[in-house]
Design a protein around this motif. Structure first.
Motif, PDB file in Angstrom:
ATOM      1  N   TRP A 178      10.731  -5.328  -8.338  1.00 63.21           N
ATOM      2  CA  TRP A 178       9.587  -4.609  -7.730  1.00 63.21           C
ATOM      3  C   TRP A 178       8.287  -5.458  -6.683  1.00 63.21           C
ATOM      4  CZ3 TRP A 178       3.976  -3.910  -8.682  1.00 63.21           C
ATOM      5  CH2 TRP A 178       4.044  -2.584  -7.918  1.00 63.21           C
ATOM      6  N   LEU A 179       8.286  -6.663  -7.748  1.00 63.80           N
ATOM      7  CA  LEU A 179       6.730  -7.076  -6.879  1.00 63.80           C
ATOM      8  C   LEU A 179       7.064  -7.184  -5.600  1.00 63.80           C
ATOM      9  CD1 LEU A 179       5.462  -9.322 -10.436  1.00 63.80           C
ATOM     10  CD2 LEU A 179       4.308  -7.309  -8.247  1.00 63.80           C
ATOM     11  N   ARG A 180       8.688  -8.580  -5.306  1.00 65.06           N
ATOM     12  CA  ARG A 180       8.702  -9.025  -4.390  1.00 65.06           C
ATOM     13  C   ARG A 180       9.109  -7.343  -3.658  1.00 65.06           C
ATOM     14  NH1 ARG A 180      13.681 -11.485  -7.384  1.00 65.06           N
ATOM     15  NH2 ARG A 180      13.223 -13.050  -8.689  1.00 65.06           N
ATOM     16  N   GLU A 181       9.209  -6.700  -3.303  1.00 65.02           N
ATOM     17  CA  GLU A 181       9.783  -5.301  -2.523  1.00 65.02           C
ATOM     18  C   GLU A 181       8.071  -4.794  -1.796  1.00 65.02           C
ATOM     19  OE1 GLU A 181      11.616  -1.024  -2.259  1.00 65.02           O
ATOM     20  OE2 GLU A 181      12.298  -1.923  -3.980  1.00 65.02           O
ATOM     21  N   LEU A 182       7.614  -5.737  -3.159  1.00 60.25           N
ATOM     22  CA  LEU A 182       5.785  -4.984  -2.927  1.00 60.25           C
ATOM     23  C   LEU A 182       4.802  -5.627  -1.421  1.00 60.25           C
ATOM     24  CD1 LEU A 182       3.044  -3.224  -2.945  1.00 60.25           C
ATOM     25  CD2 LEU A 182       3.209  -4.709  -4.713  1.00 60.25           C
ATOM     26  N   HIS A 183       5.527  -6.788  -1.839  1.00 64.36           N
ATOM     27  CA  HIS A 183       4.684  -8.337  -1.165  1.00 64.36           C
ATOM     28  C   HIS A 183       5.501  -8.251   0.208  1.00 64.36           C
ATOM     29  CE1 HIS A 183       1.287 -10.189  -3.434  1.00 64.36           C
ATOM     30  NE2 HIS A 183       2.108  -8.937  -4.803  1.00 64.36           N
ATOM     31  N   ALA A 184       6.705  -7.311   0.656  1.00 62.83           N
ATOM     32  CA  ALA A 184       7.616  -7.529   1.974  1.00 62.83           C
ATOM     33  C   ALA A 184       7.090  -6.230   2.629  1.00 62.83           C
ATOM     34  CB  ALA A 184       9.149  -7.751   1.426  1.00 62.83           C
ATOM     35  N   SER A 185       6.621  -6.038   1.706  1.00 62.66           N
ATOM     36  CA  SER A 185       6.542  -4.442   2.524  1.00 62.66           C
ATOM     37  C   SER A 185       5.448  -3.972   3.662  1.00 62.66           C
ATOM     38  CB  SER A 185       6.183  -3.356   1.340  1.00 62.66           C
ATOM     39  OG  SER A 185       4.800  -3.604   0.544  1.00 62.66           O
ATOM     40  N   HIS A 186       5.228  -3.125   4.500  1.00 58.04           N
ATOM     41  CA  HIS A 186       4.695  -3.134   5.358  1.00 58.04           C
ATOM     42  C   HIS A 186       3.962  -1.129   4.974  1.00 58.04           C
ATOM     43  CE1 HIS A 186       7.582  -5.756   7.108  1.00 58.04           C
ATOM     44  NE2 HIS A 186       6.479  -6.398   7.177  1.00 58.04           N
ATOM     45  N   ILE A 187       3.424  -1.076   3.891  1.00 55.38           N
ATOM     46  CA  ILE A 187       2.996   0.552   4.208  1.00 55.38           C
ATOM     47  C   ILE A 187       1.502   0.774   4.905  1.00 55.38           C
ATOM     48  CG2 ILE A 187       2.228   3.015   2.663  1.00 55.38           C
ATOM     49  CD1 ILE A 187       4.341   1.160   0.550  1.00 55.38           C
ATOM     50  N   PRO A 188       1.734   1.545   5.504  1.00 53.98           N
ATOM     51  CA  PRO A 188       1.748   2.502   6.562  1.00 53.98           C
ATOM     52  C   PRO A 188       3.121   1.460   8.173  1.00 53.98           C
ATOM     53  CG  PRO A 188      -0.348   3.305   6.918  1.00 53.98           C
ATOM     54  CD  PRO A 188       0.171   1.741   6.154  1.00 53.98           C
ATOM     55  N   GLY A 189       2.026   0.508   7.607  1.00 55.70           N
ATOM     56  CA  GLY A 189       3.253  -0.091   9.401  1.00 55.70           C
ATOM     57  C   GLY A 189       2.376  -1.705   9.339  1.00 55.70           C
ATOM     58  N   PRO A 190       3.846  -3.132   9.475  1.00 52.87           N
ATOM     59  CA  PRO A 190       3.065  -3.603  10.011  1.00 52.87           C
ATOM     60  C   PRO A 190       1.683  -3.807  10.596  1.00 52.87           C
ATOM     61  CG  PRO A 190       5.270  -3.551  10.810  1.00 52.87           C
ATOM     62  CD  PRO A 190       4.795  -2.130  10.821  1.00 52.87           C
ATOM     63  N   GLY A 191       0.965  -4.854  10.229  1.00 54.12           N
ATOM     64  CA  GLY A 191      -0.371  -5.516  11.139  1.00 54.12           C
ATOM     65  C   GLY A 191      -1.874  -5.751  10.522  1.00 54.12           C
ATOM     66  N   PRO A 192      -2.692  -6.307  10.738  1.00 55.65           N
ATOM     67  CA  PRO A 192      -3.151  -6.795   9.461  1.00 55.65           C
ATOM     68  C   PRO A 192      -4.210  -6.832   8.407  1.00 55.65           C
ATOM     69  CG  PRO A 192      -4.266  -5.775  11.281  1.00 55.65           C
ATOM     70  CD  PRO A 192      -2.909  -4.948  11.602  1.00 55.65           C
ATOM     71  N   PHE A 193      -3.577  -5.201   7.963  1.00 53.65           N
ATOM     72  CA  PHE A 193      -3.946  -5.367   6.527  1.00 53.65           C
ATOM     73  C   PHE A 193      -2.972  -4.748   5.803  1.00 53.65           C
ATOM     74  CE2 PHE A 193      -7.849  -4.626   8.975  1.00 53.65           C
ATOM     75  CZ  PHE A 193      -8.800  -5.404   7.962  1.00 53.65           C
ATOM     76  N   SER A 194      -1.422  -4.674   6.456  1.00 55.87           N
ATOM     77  CA  SER A 194       0.099  -3.931   5.496  1.00 55.87           C
ATOM     78  C   SER A 194      -0.361  -5.752   4.534  1.00 55.87           C
ATOM     79  CB  SER A 194       0.776  -4.408   6.059  1.00 55.87           C
ATOM     80  OG  SER A 194       1.060  -5.920   6.782  1.00 55.87           O
ATOM     81  N   VAL A 195       0.824  -5.424   3.665  1.00 52.85           N
ATOM     82  CA  VAL A 195       0.529  -6.212   2.122  1.00 52.85           C
ATOM     83  C   VAL A 195       0.713  -7.463   2.534  1.00 52.85           C
ATOM     84  CG1 VAL A 195       2.274  -6.481   0.083  1.00 52.85           C
ATOM     85  CG2 VAL A 195       0.779  -4.488   0.406  1.00 52.85           C
ATOM     86  N   CYS A 196       2.241  -7.142   3.507  1.00 51.19           N
ATOM     87  CA  CYS A 196       3.188  -8.581   4.173  1.00 51.19           C
ATOM     88  C   CYS A 196       2.380  -8.164   6.040  1.00 51.19           C
ATOM     89  CB  CYS A 196       4.227  -8.103   4.295  1.00 51.19           C
ATOM     90  SG  CYS A 196       5.384  -9.301   5.396  1.00 51.19           S
ATOM     91  N   VAL A 197       1.781  -8.912   5.697  1.00 52.70           N
ATOM     92  CA  VAL A 197       0.433  -9.530   7.231  1.00 52.70           C
ATOM     93  C   VAL A 197       1.653  -9.385   8.372  1.00 52.70           C
ATOM     94  CG1 VAL A 197      -1.458 -10.377   7.892  1.00 52.70           C
ATOM     95  CG2 VAL A 197      -1.645  -9.525   5.171  1.00 52.70           C
ATOM     96  N   HIS A 198       1.094  -8.599   9.793  1.00 47.87           N
ATOM     97  CA  HIS A 198       2.194  -9.175  10.611  1.00 47.87           C
ATOM     98  C   HIS A 198       0.201  -9.212  12.066  1.00 47.87           C
ATOM     99  CE1 HIS A 198       6.033  -9.618   9.980  1.00 47.87           C
ATOM    100  NE2 HIS A 198       5.406  -8.513   8.606  1.00 47.87           N
ATOM    101  N   ARG A 199      -0.123 -10.060  12.211  1.00 44.69           N
ATOM    102  CA  ARG A 199      -1.016 -10.345  13.042  1.00 44.69           C
ATOM    103  C   ARG A 199      -0.984 -11.112  14.257  1.00 44.69           C
ATOM    104  NH1 ARG A 199      -6.903 -11.549  10.271  1.00 44.69           N
ATOM    105  NH2 ARG A 199      -7.182 -12.930  12.887  1.00 44.69           N
ATOM    106  N   GLU A 200      -1.208 -10.759  15.676  1.00 45.96           N
ATOM    107  CA  GLU A 200      -0.833 -11.973  16.654  1.00 45.96           C
ATOM    108  C   GLU A 200      -1.287 -13.313  15.830  1.00 45.96           C
ATOM    109  OE1 GLU A 200      -2.589 -10.716  20.460  1.00 45.96           O
ATOM    110  OE2 GLU A 200      -1.400  -8.617  20.696  1.00 45.96           O
ATOM    111  N   ASP A 201      -2.727 -13.562  15.852  1.00 42.83           N
ATOM    112  CA  ASP A 201      -3.020 -15.183  15.315  1.00 42.83           C
ATOM    113  C   ASP A 201      -2.424 -15.268  13.842  1.00 42.83           C
ATOM    114  OD1 ASP A 201      -4.652 -13.591  14.456  1.00 42.83           O
ATOM    115  OD2 ASP A 201      -6.742 -14.326  14.546  1.00 42.83           O
ATOM    116  N   ALA A 202      -1.708 -14.668  13.191  1.00 38.51           N
ATOM    117  CA  ALA A 202      -1.701 -15.039  11.505  1.00 38.51           C
ATOM    118  C   ALA A 202      -1.166 -14.062  11.326  1.00 38.51           C
ATOM    119  CB  ALA A 202      -3.012 -14.642  10.783  1.00 38.51           C
ATOM    120  N   ALA A 203      -0.764 -14.503   9.753  1.00 31.85           N
ATOM    121  CA  ALA A 203       0.774 -13.692   9.285  1.00 31.85           C
ATOM    122  C   ALA A 203       0.741 -14.291   7.806  1.00 31.85           C
ATOM    123  CB  ALA A 203       2.348 -14.194  10.266  1.00 31.85           C
ATOM    124  N   THR A 204       1.504 -13.476   7.045  1.00 32.06           N
ATOM    125  CA  THR A 204       1.456 -14.012   5.829  1.00 32.06           C
ATOM    126  C   THR A 204       2.393 -15.343   5.615  1.00 32.06           C
ATOM    127  OG1 THR A 204       1.725 -12.234   4.770  1.00 32.06           O
ATOM    128  CG2 THR A 204       2.740 -13.531   3.678  1.00 32.06           C
TER     129      THR A 204
END
Length: 245
Positions: A178-204
């Protein structure tokens, strides 16, 4: 920039941490096991120390940058926050960890929030350093999540906190999964404030999972973004050396 999750389970706990960093930062090294007196410890490493570590007593320490305290002029940063975790991890219980931190000179270290999980006492303790004083608070031995973001700690707590609440469906049959799925998640979508972070300059940049159960501590580590890589299979166990499942 990080997300830290804690979930008590029968006979122990499971915790997970996403480490979010600038894409230009050099990658960290995977965990290794150290011997510190009567204690064994395990943690991933970078030049300044580490952000998460466990020991053979079941103690887990995890550090978040406290960005909301960095808005003023802090002066020169002369020391890494990462040196704090290995120092405090030499303690065998919450009281000893508190004493070790109180003796540590924190001058030149930027603000942080350090979380300690102590299964023998079933205590979660948080230390906050604001560059002037070290504050302590206690949390219940229950499911909890903590967040940091260079863009806004408060917004990260609101948006990632809502995602964690949405993902929770009651006690899972497999807490680690459950934790692995949560920490790979993008609710409500990939971005700087999703659990799994996606930014142009930074990421998980890594996922670390720690399990303490029936007197055995195990750490799993996955370099890279957790939504893009395979489930971490290598396990570092205390006491003992690295093994492969």
């Amino acid at each position: 920039m990080c997300t830290l999750s804690f979930l008590p389970v029968k006979d122990g706990y499971v915790a997970a941490m996403n480490r979010d960093e600038l894409r230009t930062r050099p990658p960290a090294l995977p965990p290794i096991i150290h011997t510190m007196g009567e204690l064994s410890t395990v943690y991933p490493r970078e030049a300044g120390g580490t952000w998460i570590a466990g020991n053979s007593r079941g103690t887990l320490l995890a550090l978040l940058n406290w960005y909301s305290m960095e808005r003023g002029k802090l002066g020169e940063k002369s020391r890494s926050r990462g040196e704090i975790v290995p120092h405090a991890l030499q303690a065998s219980d919450a009281r000893a960890a508190e004493s070790a931190l109180r003796r540590l000179d924190l001058a030149g270290i930027y603000p942080f929030r350090l979380f300690g999980f102590f299964p023998r006492e079933e205590e979660v303790r948080e230390w906050r350093w604001n560059t002037r004083q070290l504050l302590t608070r206690s949390h219940g031995w229950s499911r909890q999540h903590w967040f940091s973001s260079g863009r806004s700690d408060e917004r990260a707590a609101a948006e990632r906190g809502a995602a964690c609440a949405q993902a929770w469906q009651g006690d899972p049959a497999d807490a680690s999964a459950w934790l692995r799925e949560l920490h790979a998640s993008h609710i409500p979508g990939p971005g700087p404030f999703s659990v799994c972070v996606h930014r142009e300059d930074a990421a998980t940049v890594s996922y670390t999972e720690v399990q303490w159960k029936r007197g055995d501590l195990q750490m799993r580590y996955q370099a890279g973004n957790p939504c893009e890589g395979p489930t971490p299979r290598e396990v570092w166990s205390l006491p003992g050396a690295a093994v492969i499942q």
